[in-house]
Motif scaffolding. Structure first.
Motif, PDB file in Angstrom:
ATOM      1  N   CYS A 186      -1.817   1.361   7.030  1.00 52.84           N
ATOM      2  CA  CYS A 186      -0.575   2.151   7.005  1.00 52.84           C
ATOM      3  C   CYS A 186      -0.111   2.557   8.394  1.00 52.84           C
ATOM      4  N   THR A 208      -3.773   6.176   4.198  1.00 52.58           N
ATOM      5  CA  THR A 208      -3.630   5.191   3.138  1.00 52.58           C
ATOM      6  C   THR A 208      -4.015   5.835   1.818  1.00 52.58           C
ATOM      7  N   CYS A 228       1.305   4.968   1.327  1.00 53.10           N
ATOM      8  CA  CYS A 228       0.902   5.642   2.552  1.00 53.10           C
ATOM      9  C   CYS A 228       1.560   7.022   2.632  1.00 53.10           C
ATOM     10  N   THR A 233      -2.804  -2.598   5.671  1.00 51.52           N
ATOM     11  CA  THR A 233      -3.900  -1.904   4.978  1.00 51.52           C
ATOM     12  C   THR A 233      -4.207  -0.547   5.599  1.00 51.52           C
ATOM     13  N   TYR A 291       0.826  -1.207   0.000  1.00 49.89           N
ATOM     14  CA  TYR A 291       0.000   0.000   0.000  1.00 49.89           C
ATOM     15  C   TYR A 291       0.861   1.258   0.000  1.00 49.89           C
TER      16      TYR A 291
END
Length: 128
Positions: A62, A67, A47, A60, A45
């Motif tokens: 961060c 995020t 971030c 998910t 992800y």
């Protein structure tokens, strides 16, 4: 995944980079799949913390920071039979960056292995 930087921050992304942010491409560090496949099921992800610190996480949420979105999918462990590179989350002078070098190229006191990305484009020819 490519590493970009400007005067105040660095950013690792496969996606959008603000064209007005003064970012320049530093290097391409690896390639991720667009979706889970071929054993690559670890999500990465994008971030952001504060106004200038962009980083990559497998969390998910961060770590409670902003995020920005899903970057793609890589491997939790080096895949057998594939040319892959380790992705370490590093920090230096308050900014995070991604490195494929052990010890974060000597620019960080601590690095954490995020996972692995393909060294070359995915075998199915999908460029992401």
């Amino acid at each position: 995944m490519s590493q970009y930087s400007n005067k105040s921050s660095s950013e690792a992304t496969i996606g959008w980079v603000d064209p007005h942010g003064g970012f320049t491409l530093q290097s391409t560090v690896g390639h991720l799949y667009e979706g889970p496949q071929n054993g690559a099921n670890l999500a990465f992800y994008a971030c952001k913390e504060g106004t200038h610190d962009y980083f990559v996480s497998t969390d998910t949420n961060c770590g409670g920071k902003l995020t920005l979105g899903l970057e793609g999918y890589g491997y939790a462990q080096a895949p057998a039979g594939e040319a892959a590179v380790p992705l370490d989350r590093c920090s230096s002078a308050g900014n995070h960056f991604v490195s494929t070098e052990p010890g974060c190229s000597g620019q960080s006191l601590a690095g954490a292995l995020l996972g692995y990305a393909l060294l070359w484009w995915p075998p199915d020819g999908t460029e992401i």
